[in-house]
Design a protein around this motif. Structure first.
Motif, PDB file in Angstrom:
ATOM      1  N   ALA A 135       0.833  -1.205   0.000  1.00 42.74           N
ATOM      2  CA  ALA A 135       0.000   0.000   0.000  1.00 42.74           C
ATOM      3  C   ALA A 135       0.864   1.250   0.000  1.00 42.74           C
ATOM      4  CB  ALA A 135      -0.895  -0.020   1.233  1.00 42.74           C
ATOM      5  N   PRO A 136       0.421   2.341  -0.579  1.00 47.13           N
ATOM      6  CA  PRO A 136      -0.836   2.469  -1.343  1.00 47.13           C
ATOM      7  C   PRO A 136      -0.662   1.994  -2.787  1.00 47.13           C
ATOM      8  CG  PRO A 136       0.233   4.601  -1.184  1.00 47.13           C
ATOM      9  CD  PRO A 136       1.126   3.628  -0.471  1.00 47.13           C
ATOM     10  N   VAL A 137      -1.743   1.484  -3.328  1.00 49.91           N
ATOM     11  CA  VAL A 137      -1.685   0.845  -4.640  1.00 49.91           C
ATOM     12  C   VAL A 137      -2.617   1.552  -5.608  1.00 49.91           C
ATOM     13  CG1 VAL A 137      -1.936  -1.321  -5.868  1.00 49.91           C
ATOM     14  CG2 VAL A 137      -1.305  -1.321  -3.465  1.00 49.91           C
ATOM     15  N   VAL A 138      -2.181   1.673  -6.855  1.00 51.20           N
ATOM     16  CA  VAL A 138      -3.053   2.167  -7.913  1.00 51.20           C
ATOM     17  C   VAL A 138      -2.983   1.161  -9.054  1.00 51.20           C
ATOM     18  CG1 VAL A 138      -3.450   3.991  -9.608  1.00 51.20           C
ATOM     19  CG2 VAL A 138      -2.654   4.579  -7.309  1.00 51.20           C
ATOM     20  N   GLN A 139      -4.153   0.752  -9.528  1.00 47.81           N
ATOM     21  CA  GLN A 139      -4.168  -0.126 -10.694  1.00 47.81           C
ATOM     22  C   GLN A 139      -4.392   0.747 -11.921  1.00 47.81           C
ATOM     23  OE1 GLN A 139      -7.168  -3.191 -10.719  1.00 47.81           O
ATOM     24  NE2 GLN A 139      -6.593  -3.887 -12.753  1.00 47.81           N
ATOM     25  N   ILE A 140      -3.450   0.681 -12.862  1.00 50.30           N
ATOM     26  CA  ILE A 140      -3.625   1.439 -14.103  1.00 50.30           C
ATOM     27  C   ILE A 140      -3.795   0.423 -15.219  1.00 50.30           C
ATOM     28  CG2 ILE A 140      -2.638   3.159 -15.659  1.00 50.30           C
ATOM     29  CD1 ILE A 140      -1.059   4.234 -13.290  1.00 50.30           C
ATOM     30  N   ASN A 141      -4.969   0.416 -15.809  1.00 45.64           N
ATOM     31  CA  ASN A 141      -5.355  -0.633 -16.759  1.00 45.64           C
ATOM     32  C   ASN A 141      -5.047  -2.009 -16.162  1.00 45.64           C
ATOM     33  OD1 ASN A 141      -6.243   1.442 -18.240  1.00 45.64           O
ATOM     34  ND2 ASN A 141      -4.719   1.290 -19.863  1.00 45.64           N
ATOM     35  N   ASP A 142      -4.138  -2.799 -16.731  1.00 47.66           N
ATOM     36  CA  ASP A 142      -3.953  -4.149 -16.216  1.00 47.66           C
ATOM     37  C   ASP A 142      -2.864  -4.270 -15.158  1.00 47.66           C
ATOM     38  OD1 ASP A 142      -5.955  -5.102 -17.764  1.00 47.66           O
ATOM     39  OD2 ASP A 142      -4.653  -5.657 -19.446  1.00 47.66           O
ATOM     40  N   ASP A 143      -2.146  -3.159 -14.871  1.00 46.82           N
ATOM     41  CA  ASP A 143      -0.966  -3.285 -14.009  1.00 46.82           C
ATOM     42  C   ASP A 143      -1.144  -2.601 -12.660  1.00 46.82           C
ATOM     43  OD1 ASP A 143       0.568  -4.707 -15.919  1.00 46.82           O
ATOM     44  OD2 ASP A 143       0.824  -2.818 -17.023  1.00 46.82           O
ATOM     45  N   TYR A 144      -0.477  -3.188 -11.662  1.00 48.39           N
ATOM     46  CA  TYR A 144      -0.471  -2.600 -10.317  1.00 48.39           C
ATOM     47  C   TYR A 144       0.771  -1.727 -10.154  1.00 48.39           C
ATOM     48  CZ  TYR A 144      -4.217  -5.443  -8.229  1.00 48.39           C
ATOM     49  OH  TYR A 144      -5.415  -6.003  -7.905  1.00 48.39           O
ATOM     50  N   PHE A 145       0.577  -0.555  -9.598  1.00 53.62           N
ATOM     51  CA  PHE A 145       1.706   0.315  -9.252  1.00 53.62           C
ATOM     52  C   PHE A 145       1.662   0.480  -7.750  1.00 53.62           C
ATOM     53  CE2 PHE A 145       3.179   1.510 -13.456  1.00 53.62           C
ATOM     54  CZ  PHE A 145       2.107   1.094 -14.224  1.00 53.62           C
ATOM     55  N   GLU A 146       2.788   0.032  -7.086  1.00 57.68           N
ATOM     56  CA  GLU A 146       2.721  -0.157  -5.641  1.00 57.68           C
ATOM     57  C   GLU A 146       3.701   0.754  -4.911  1.00 57.68           C
ATOM     58  OE1 GLU A 146       3.874  -4.117  -6.207  1.00 57.68           O
ATOM     59  OE2 GLU A 146       1.832  -4.882  -6.446  1.00 57.68           O
ATOM     60  N   ASP A 147       3.515   0.810  -3.602  1.00 57.52           N
ATOM     61  CA  ASP A 147       4.395   1.597  -2.720  1.00 57.52           C
ATOM     62  C   ASP A 147       4.546   3.027  -3.227  1.00 57.52           C
ATOM     63  OD1 ASP A 147       4.901  -0.698  -1.177  1.00 57.52           O
ATOM     64  OD2 ASP A 147       6.439  -1.344  -2.602  1.00 57.52           O
ATOM     65  N   LEU A 148       3.453   3.611  -3.628  1.00 52.04           N
ATOM     66  CA  LEU A 148       3.520   4.930  -4.249  1.00 52.04           C
ATOM     67  C   LEU A 148       3.549   6.038  -3.209  1.00 52.04           C
ATOM     68  CD1 LEU A 148       0.833   4.343  -6.997  1.00 52.04           C
ATOM     69  CD2 LEU A 148       3.286   4.612  -7.386  1.00 52.04           C
ATOM     70  N   ASP A 149       4.062   7.155  -3.601  1.00 51.72           N
ATOM     71  CA  ASP A 149       3.822   8.389  -2.857  1.00 51.72           C
ATOM     72  C   ASP A 149       3.522   9.459  -3.887  1.00 51.72           C
ATOM     73  OD1 ASP A 149       6.215   8.920  -3.979  1.00 51.72           O
ATOM     74  OD2 ASP A 149       7.371   8.860  -2.115  1.00 51.72           O
ATOM     75  N   GLU A 150       3.296  10.687  -3.435  1.00 52.52           N
ATOM     76  CA  GLU A 150       2.883  11.729  -4.369  1.00 52.52           C
ATOM     77  C   GLU A 150       3.867  11.849  -5.525  1.00 52.52           C
ATOM     78  OE1 GLU A 150       1.320  15.524  -3.093  1.00 52.52           O
ATOM     79  OE2 GLU A 150       1.142  14.693  -1.074  1.00 52.52           O
ATOM     80  N   LYS A 151       5.153  11.844  -5.172  1.00 49.19           N
ATOM     81  CA  LYS A 151       6.175  12.102  -6.171  1.00 49.19           C
ATOM     82  C   LYS A 151       6.205  10.996  -7.232  1.00 49.19           C
ATOM     83  CE  LYS A 151      10.948  13.114  -6.243  1.00 49.19           C
ATOM     84  NZ  LYS A 151      12.185  12.828  -5.501  1.00 49.19           N
ATOM     85  N   SER A 152       6.270   9.759  -6.756  1.00 50.26           N
ATOM     86  CA  SER A 152       6.392   8.667  -7.723  1.00 50.26           C
ATOM     87  C   SER A 152       5.129   8.536  -8.568  1.00 50.26           C
ATOM     88  CB  SER A 152       6.697   7.346  -7.004  1.00 50.26           C
ATOM     89  OG  SER A 152       5.777   7.135  -5.956  1.00 50.26           O
ATOM     90  N   PHE A 153       3.967   8.786  -7.951  1.00 49.95           N
ATOM     91  CA  PHE A 153       2.722   8.694  -8.703  1.00 49.95           C
ATOM     92  C   PHE A 153       2.684   9.772  -9.782  1.00 49.95           C
ATOM     93  CE2 PHE A 153      -2.125   9.198  -8.659  1.00 49.95           C
ATOM     94  CZ  PHE A 153      -2.303   8.148  -9.538  1.00 49.95           C
ATOM     95  N   LEU A 154       3.112  10.964  -9.391  1.00 46.33           N
ATOM     96  CA  LEU A 154       3.103  12.067 -10.351  1.00 46.33           C
ATOM     97  C   LEU A 154       4.016  11.750 -11.534  1.00 46.33           C
ATOM     98  CD1 LEU A 154       1.996  14.863 -10.890  1.00 46.33           C
ATOM     99  CD2 LEU A 154       3.993  15.814  -9.737  1.00 46.33           C
ATOM    100  N   LYS A 155       5.168  11.145 -11.213  1.00 46.19           N
ATOM    101  CA  LYS A 155       6.121  10.796 -12.286  1.00 46.19           C
ATOM    102  C   LYS A 155       5.460   9.823 -13.274  1.00 46.19           C
ATOM    103  CE  LYS A 155      10.597   9.827 -13.732  1.00 46.19           C
ATOM    104  NZ  LYS A 155      10.318   8.687 -14.558  1.00 46.19           N
ATOM    105  N   ILE A 156       4.745   8.850 -12.704  1.00 50.84           N
ATOM    106  CA  ILE A 156       4.077   7.873 -13.575  1.00 50.84           C
ATOM    107  C   ILE A 156       3.080   8.589 -14.481  1.00 50.84           C
ATOM    108  CG2 ILE A 156       2.438   5.934 -13.565  1.00 50.84           C
ATOM    109  CD1 ILE A 156       3.874   4.999 -10.976  1.00 50.84           C
ATOM    110  N   LEU A 157       2.299   9.495 -13.876  1.00 42.66           N
ATOM    111  CA  LEU A 157       1.300  10.214 -14.674  1.00 42.66           C
ATOM    112  C   LEU A 157       1.970  11.025 -15.776  1.00 42.66           C
ATOM    113  CD1 LEU A 157      -1.240  11.440 -11.955  1.00 42.66           C
ATOM    114  CD2 LEU A 157      -1.338   9.397 -13.373  1.00 42.66           C
TER     115      LEU A 157
END
Lengths: 189, 684
Positions: A135-157
């Protein structure tokens, strides 16, 4: 939208799926066929597809519609190219899923169940998707993106926006849900 | 036969029963919402929880089979607490708008809450709101009130067989609806209003019109088709407010068709409420009864008997027909016919025009052959029985004639009358199925009989019935499906042309050629009235419909809710209607009008009281003494030899919602034609 038709490739796949079920029980193929149709239509299941598939399986329209509305994984409205399913259940919430939603709001300008104007992202807050150890986890289409924080999530976006490749899995380099620091816990230190 | 104890009562019941049914046998009431005796068990409302000894949790009695030595408590502290809990949950999202709800006063949820519920709710959050659905012109929805018992969903998929309703979404978001706001198209849809235990589905034409406790109830019989469904006419003052089914497992179980239920508003419009006569100006003017009778007497004075003819309509009671037949006999006319559409069948023995298997008997059949019939429109309740047999026993059904979705699979043999000859000769693929069937039935529709070769088809089907064992010692699988409520009674009373008499077709042609000078139409409207323009037409009936447009004298009669009349249904079952409201204006009971006219003509009919006319009916045909029972009919040859016309069959009913003078004037039925059949205008 005009009448729905499976693409040539998918029509072959449909034939194969139907072999999994006895001919008089072909109605059971409704879930895999809906899923296939949803993929073909870019992440959502239009009315026309429900109609075509129920006709194919000799199921009444209303039964097909019941199935499509029962399962939350079938989207009955057009979705963005990337479907961001942010887990909001307790473990993810404690580990910062609210912050991830904040990222969506600030940087994409979308709230729960909204799609960005450019049609790239749709945000859905979901219940537990079963990866609490990461946690925290975000599923984007078929894949899980895990252990996220604001920074890493923003980078993915940002990467997705720029059409760059993103790497699913842990954002902090964990292997699966193995301990963060190798065996430290096991050694009792 | 397991023995069990329910609330200290020991009872022995068949082992296929549930605890709920066993309790009902023992006279113990268990409250239910989702359970319905005619539907499959869902077990989702949890209202029927009971305590069973040695089970840790309460048990849903509707789904629990009985077993030997069970000890059941329906009134223990645990059960009471469970019921209170279930009701409190059900009421969390129920709006409690009983004062403005049409179900108020006859609502299961209201009654059960009063009997078993808590006095107040502990829920102080917002209730959920569900958008109302559009189910078409007959059913009003208030989906906030829905408790998701799914009775309506099960009704549409099990009884009707054409699933149109479903439960959308899940959990707290579950809603009952149709596929993307589709109108409900079933001819039995009104029954969903009855089975809905709350006010979620109510009658649209009746909405906000009345309260159940203001209405007077009159048990009666339906006349919109020849099934003779048991109905209850609910009236307030002089007005019919609504029509509901009564349970009669031999005929309609607990259902009625939408036409039966909703066409009653036609009783209010275009009624004949006083006698009329056509004057020199060519217009109809109101006159008194005496004047009307004098006009008829004057006109009849110089007309020989064989220049007079009479036709009876499809909703006429037996009393009026026997009186008119007697009057015509006294006038010396052999030209009478109750088959106004001009068909020639019905002169044979009784078995040649009856539904011999009986409606309940359909359930035992193991093969069904439909010939030129659309039972879904001609007799929706007979169709429901065939569907029931299909549901329980997978009844194979084959059809010769046009096709229509009936709610069960039908193998279409094609629409060619010559197939019958092939079957008789054993040269058709279906023959092997017919040979192996132990209790086959065939249903001969009016679409196959109302043709010039109707009698030939009749003979052909009899030969098929004989050859393939449709008729056995205790089984008669030969069925004619009548669609006119008055027809069997008319044939039983021989309201058909006598020696040298004209049938309906010839009467009309004769009137055109001026061979027939006077035509007495007893509520006969399904005819080509243009042929009657040169004749003197006496029209007796309750609606200013087709027949009245060419009438020279109009005598206002009673509709079926306004008189005590005798009808015989398609099975040959004699049934009686009761008077629910008085007729409008100066209208009178039909046989009494004919009796009064006979007095005026100096041909007094020998009966003046209801008792005497009943005695006359029994005198003409003793069958009329056997009310509500079916008399066995004897199997004799009927029909005639001849060549079958290869023209394909056509259904006898082209528009289910408008078949007669009442439903043609019903606004509700007009809406059904537009919204359900999707026609711009009613094709009448």
């Amino acid at each position: 939208m005009t009448a729905f038709k499976f693409s040539k490739e998918n029509a072959e796949r449909v034939k194969e799926i139907l072999t999994h079920y006895p001919p008089d029980r072909k109605a059971s193929a409704i879930l895999p066929l809906f899923e296939l149709a949803q993929r073909q239509c870019g992440g959502w299941l239009p009315k026309e597809a429900i109609e075509a598939i129920t006709e194919m399986l000799e199921v009444s329209l209303i039964r097909g519609y019941e199935v499509a509305t029962f399962y939350t994984m079938f989207n009955l409205k057009p979705m963005g190219k990337y479907h961001l399913q942010v887990c909001g259940t307790t473990p993810c919430m404690l580990r910062g899923s609210e912050d991830l939603k904040g990222v969506c709001k600030r940087h994409l300008g979308i709230e729960n169940k909204e799609t960005t104007k450019d049609g790239l992202f749709t945000l859905t807050e979901v219940e537990c998707i079963g990866a609490c150890a990461n946690a925290p986890v975000v599923q984007i289409n078929d894949d899980y993106f895990e252990d996220l924080d604001e920074k890493s999530f923003l980078k993915i976006l940002e990467d997705l926006k720029a059409d760059r490749k993103v790497k699913p899995g842990s954002a902090i380099g964990r292997q699966g849900s193995a301990p963060e620091k190798r065996r430290a816990h096991a050694k009792g230190k | 036969m397991p023995k069990l104890v329910i609330d200290d009562k020991e009872i022995e019941v068949p082992d296929d029963m549930t605890v709920l049914q066993a309790a009902a046998e023992a006279g113990i009431e268990i409250p239910v919402f989702c359970y319905h005796p005619k539907l499959s068990i869902a077990g989702n409302c949890r209202m029927c929880l009971v305590e069973v000894k040695n089970t840790p949790k309460p048990v849903a009695s509707c789904a629990m089979p009985v077993c030997e030595g069970m000890v059941v408590h329906t009134n223990s502290a645990m059960v009471k607490k469970a019921r209170k809990g279930v009701l409190e949950f059900l009421l969390i999202n129920h709006p409690l708008d009983c004062p403005i709800c049409d179900q108020g006063g006859e609502c299961d949820l209201q009654d059960i809450t009063m009997a078993y519920g808590r006095s107040s709710s502990r829920f102080d959050l917002n209730k959920r709101a569900v958008p109302d659905k559009e189910f078409g012109p007959l059913i009003e929805t208030a989906m906030n009130r829905c408790i998701q018992c799914t009775r309506c969903v099960r009704f549409s998929s099990e009884i009707v067989g054409i699933p149109e309703l479903g439960a959308m979404g899940r959990g707290e978001d579950m809603e009952i609806g149709t596929y993307v706001q589709k109108t409900v198209t079933s001819e039995l849809s009104g029954n969903m209003i009855d089975i809905c235990p709350v006010g979620a589905l109510t009658s649209k034409p009746y909405s906000f019109k009345g309260r159940s406790w203001e209405l007077a109830h009159t048990p009666s019989i339906d006349v919109f088709d020849a099934v003779g469904s048991a109905i209850r006419v609910d009236t307030r003052g002089r007005e019919v407010m609504r029509i509901l089914p009564r349970q009669n497992d031999e005929i309609n179980e607990t259902w009625i068709s939408d036409k039966t239920r909703f066409a009653y508003d036609g009783l209010k419009y275009q009624r004949l409420d006083q006698p009329y006569a056509r004057r020199e100006d060519g217009l109809l003017h109101p006159v008194g009864w005496n004047e009307a009778f004098s006009l008829i007497a004057d006109r009849l004075q110089h007309v020989p008997g064989d220049h007079i003819a009479a036709l009876a309509g499809d909703m006429v009671d037996a009393e009026a027909m026997v009186a008119l037949k007697d009057l015509m006999t006294s006038l010396g006319s052999p030209h009478v016919d109750c088959r106004q559409e001009g068909s020639s069948v019905g002169m044979g023995p009784r078995c040649s025009y009856l539904f011999n298997t009986t409606i309940a008997g359909i359930e035992q059949a193991d093969f069904c052959l439909l010939i030129g019939t659309n039972p879904r429109w001609e007799a929706p309740l007979i169709n429901a029985r065939i569907r029931k047999n299909y549901l329980f026993n997978n009844l194979p059904v084959a059809s010769i004639g046009p096709t229509y979705p009936l709610g069960y699979p039908v193998s279409d043999l094609g629409n060619d009358p010559l197939i019958l000859e092939k079957i008789l000769k054993g040269k058709h693929p279906i023959c092997s199925a017919l040979k192996t069937a132990k209790k086959p039935i065939l249903i001969l529709g009016q679409g196959a009989l109302r043709r010039d070769d109707g009698d030939v088809i009749l003979r052909l089907t009899q030969e098929i019935a004989d050859k393939y064992g449709f008729v056995q010692k205790v089984w008669n699988g030969f069925n004619v499906l009548q669609i006119a409520a008055s027809r069997v009674a008319g044939l039983d009373l021989s309201f058909v042309p006598g020696a040298k008499g004209y049938g309906a077709q010839k009467i009309l042609e004769g009137a055109k050629k001026k061979k027939i000078e006077v035509v007495y139409l007893l509520a006969a409207d399904e005819i080509d009235v243009r042929l009657l323009e040169s004749a003197f037409v006496i029209y007796q009936g309750h609606h200013g419909d087709r027949g009245a447009t060419v009438a020279d004298v109009i005598l206002p009669g009673c509709a079926y809710t306004e008189k005590e009349g005798t009808y015989v249904n398609t099975e040959g079952r004699v049934q009686k209607t009761l008077k629910a409201t008085p007729p409008p204006g100066e209208a009178k009971e039909d046989w009494k009008i004919i009796k009064a006219l006979s007095d005026k003509l100096g041909l007094s009919l020998p009966y003046a009281t209801p008792k005497e006319i009943q005695a006359r009916l029994v005198e003409v045909n003793p069958l009329f003494d056997e009310v509500d029972r079916i008399q066995p009919s004897f199997w004799k040859p009927f029909g005639r030899e001849g060549d079958v016309n290869p023209i394909p069959f056509e259904f006898a009913i082209q528009n289910f919602y408008m078949t007669d003078s009442i439903s043609r004037h019903s606004r509700t039925m007009a809406k059904c034609v537009q919204q359900i059949l999707g026609w711009e205008k009613a094709h009448v």
